[in-house]
Every structure is written in C-alpha cells, then in structure tokens.
Design an enzyme around this catalytic site. Structure first.
Site, PDB file in Angstrom:
ATOM      1  N   PHE A 130       0.687  22.218   3.051  1.00 42.15           N
ATOM      2  CA  PHE A 130      -0.626  21.913   2.475  1.00 42.15           C
ATOM      3  C   PHE A 130      -1.286  23.224   2.039  1.00 42.15           C
ATOM      4  O   PHE A 130      -1.852  23.953   2.849  1.00 42.15           O
ATOM      5  CB  PHE A 130      -1.483  21.208   3.538  1.00 42.15           C
ATOM      6  CG  PHE A 130      -2.823  20.750   3.046  1.00 42.15           C
ATOM      7  CD1 PHE A 130      -2.965  19.526   2.408  1.00 42.15           C
ATOM      8  CD2 PHE A 130      -3.958  21.520   3.251  1.00 42.15           C
ATOM      9  CE1 PHE A 130      -4.208  19.080   1.976  1.00 42.15           C
ATOM     10  CE2 PHE A 130      -5.205  21.085   2.814  1.00 42.15           C
ATOM     11  CZ  PHE A 130      -5.331  19.869   2.176  1.00 42.15           C
ATOM     12  N   VAL A 149      -9.641  21.301  -4.741  1.00 44.86           N
ATOM     13  CA  VAL A 149     -10.652  20.253  -4.881  1.00 44.86           C
ATOM     14  C   VAL A 149     -11.997  20.893  -4.544  1.00 44.86           C
ATOM     15  O   VAL A 149     -12.162  21.454  -3.455  1.00 44.86           O
ATOM     16  CB  VAL A 149     -10.369  19.057  -3.947  1.00 44.86           C
ATOM     17  CG1 VAL A 149     -11.366  17.937  -4.204  1.00 44.86           C
ATOM     18  CG2 VAL A 149      -8.937  18.557  -4.102  1.00 44.86           C
ATOM     19  N   TYR A 190      -4.437  14.916  -6.117  1.00 47.35           N
ATOM     20  CA  TYR A 190      -4.079  13.602  -5.602  1.00 47.35           C
ATOM     21  C   TYR A 190      -2.592  13.310  -5.814  1.00 47.35           C
ATOM     22  O   TYR A 190      -1.956  12.641  -5.008  1.00 47.35           O
ATOM     23  CB  TYR A 190      -4.931  12.518  -6.284  1.00 47.35           C
ATOM     24  CG  TYR A 190      -4.747  11.146  -5.698  1.00 47.35           C
ATOM     25  CD1 TYR A 190      -5.414  10.771  -4.539  1.00 47.35           C
ATOM     26  CD2 TYR A 190      -3.899  10.226  -6.308  1.00 47.35           C
ATOM     27  CE1 TYR A 190      -5.240   9.507  -3.994  1.00 47.35           C
ATOM     28  CE2 TYR A 190      -3.723   8.966  -5.775  1.00 47.35           C
ATOM     29  CZ  TYR A 190      -4.390   8.610  -4.610  1.00 47.35           C
ATOM     30  OH  TYR A 190      -4.211   7.361  -4.080  1.00 47.35           O
ATOM     31  N   GLU A 191      -2.014  13.833  -6.872  1.00 45.72           N
ATOM     32  CA  GLU A 191      -0.613  13.588  -7.202  1.00 45.72           C
ATOM     33  C   GLU A 191       0.365  14.533  -6.509  1.00 45.72           C
ATOM     34  O   GLU A 191       1.582  14.399  -6.681  1.00 45.72           O
ATOM     35  CB  GLU A 191      -0.413  13.654  -8.722  1.00 45.72           C
ATOM     36  CG  GLU A 191      -1.078  12.522  -9.474  1.00 45.72           C
ATOM     37  CD  GLU A 191      -2.586  12.680  -9.641  1.00 45.72           C
ATOM     38  OE1 GLU A 191      -3.272  11.652  -9.737  1.00 45.72           O
ATOM     39  OE2 GLU A 191      -3.085  13.838  -9.659  1.00 45.72           O
ATOM     40  N   TRP A 225      -5.121  20.391 -12.501  1.00 46.75           N
ATOM     41  CA  TRP A 225      -6.582  20.345 -12.455  1.00 46.75           C
ATOM     42  C   TRP A 225      -7.070  21.604 -11.746  1.00 46.75           C
ATOM     43  O   TRP A 225      -6.464  22.048 -10.785  1.00 46.75           O
ATOM     44  CB  TRP A 225      -7.041  19.096 -11.706  1.00 46.75           C
ATOM     45  CG  TRP A 225      -8.498  18.809 -11.891  1.00 46.75           C
ATOM     46  CD1 TRP A 225      -9.500  19.097 -11.008  1.00 46.75           C
ATOM     47  CD2 TRP A 225      -9.120  18.202 -13.024  1.00 46.75           C
ATOM     48  NE1 TRP A 225     -10.709  18.700 -11.526  1.00 46.75           N
ATOM     49  CE2 TRP A 225     -10.499  18.136 -12.770  1.00 46.75           C
ATOM     50  CE3 TRP A 225      -8.637  17.707 -14.233  1.00 46.75           C
ATOM     51  CZ2 TRP A 225     -11.405  17.599 -13.674  1.00 46.75           C
ATOM     52  CZ3 TRP A 225      -9.533  17.170 -15.122  1.00 46.75           C
ATOM     53  CH2 TRP A 225     -10.904  17.121 -14.841  1.00 46.75           C
ATOM     54  N   HIS A 264     -16.268  11.445  -3.934  1.00 47.85           N
ATOM     55  CA  HIS A 264     -14.917  11.629  -4.478  1.00 47.85           C
ATOM     56  C   HIS A 264     -14.176  12.750  -3.746  1.00 47.85           C
ATOM     57  O   HIS A 264     -12.994  12.610  -3.410  1.00 47.85           O
ATOM     58  CB  HIS A 264     -15.026  11.925  -5.979  1.00 47.85           C
ATOM     59  CG  HIS A 264     -13.716  12.086  -6.662  1.00 47.85           C
ATOM     60  ND1 HIS A 264     -13.194  13.314  -6.971  1.00 47.85           N
ATOM     61  CD2 HIS A 264     -12.818  11.168  -7.110  1.00 47.85           C
ATOM     62  CE1 HIS A 264     -12.038  13.162  -7.570  1.00 47.85           C
ATOM     63  NE2 HIS A 264     -11.777  11.868  -7.670  1.00 47.85           N
TER      64      HIS A 264
END
Length: 164
Positions: free
Chosen positions: A122, A90, A66-67, A31, A97
C-alpha cells in the site's frame, strides 16, 4: 508536528536487501499524476539501486487509486510476480468520497495480497492537502514511493526465504 522537518524515507536503521532476483510490478494511478509520477520515480529508482533489473520491473497504469486493487489482481493472475507495489494519491475534498475511496483501496490491496499470498504494498498517499502530498512525494518528508519499494523488497525476500 513531530514530522514537520523529518524525512520519512530514512532507511538507515534497516537492511532493505537485494532486489537482484525479484520480479516487481508497480501499479500506479494516473489520477493526481503530479504526485503519482514522483512516487513511481522514487519506487523505480530504489528498486534499481537495490539491484533489480529494468526487465524485472513492470509498470502498469490504472485510472485512479480505486483501480489499484484490480490492477494488482490482474497482474498477479496473469504473471509470476514476487511483489506488487500500489501507488496512488487521494486528497481530502469537501465530500465523504475521500473516506470511501481510502477505505476501499486499503481493503482491496489487503484482499489481493491474501488471495495470492504475495506482498501487495500500500503506497497510497491519503492527505488533507496537495501540499502534504507533495511533501511526501519527494519533498521534505521523503518519497513514499521509495518506502513502498523498500517494503516490497523486504517482504518478497522474506516470502522467498520462508518458502525455501
């Protein structure tokens, strides 16, 4: 803004170290691919520059940020890896969200690192706009993927040194 014209990917004040003997996995979200592909390229190129062999770098794609935690968990459960770099992006929208995803990803990455006692880095951009993301994925603020790779190398080498 203090960082308006400053590259955040300045490693001149630290020793990144060698990646020659390291096995690194990069888990990257599909994404926001325009951003994550640049983060991936930055991370990969820094690992190579620091001596990692292409055979010791494994790239795993997951659907979204998220994955990333699940992807890191799966790779650490099934293979010997010295460190995992999680790369995603993101971008703030009109709903909560953004907050839920960012908090879940940060918590998930931390939990996987603690579960396996391995560095899980991260490397997720959490920006207000696409422009801010582009600035941090190879733009005027450097490449956060490079920073994540440098962190992975430092943490993996520290872990090896402490374990003896």
């Amino acid at each position: 803004m203090a960082t308006q014209f400053k590259s955040l990917s300045d490693f001149s004040h630290i020793t990144v170290g060698s990646a020659v003997d390291l096995t690194i996995a990069i888990v990257v979200a599909q994404w926001n691919a325009q951003i994550t592909s640049s983060l991936l390229e930055g991370a990969y190129q820094l690992l190579i520059k620091q001596g990692a062999s292409a055979e010791n770098i494994q790239i795993i794609e997951v659907p979204g940020s998220y994955e990333l935690s699940s992807g890191a968990d799966i790779i650490l459960r099934n293979q010997h890896i010295d460190a995992v770099i999680c790369l995603g992006c993101v971008i703030q929208g009109d709903t909560p969200h953004f907050t839920f995803i960012c908090e879940a990803v940060a918590h998930g990455v931390t939990q996987v690192a603690l579960k396996y006692n391995k560095p899980v880095i991260f490397g997720v951009l959490t920006t207000n706009t696409l422009e801010q993301a582009l600035e941090r994925a190879g733009g005027i603020h450097g490449n956060k993927g490079e920073e994540a790779a440098a962190t992975a190398i430092q943490m993996a080498n520290m872990s090896k040194t402490i374990k003896g």
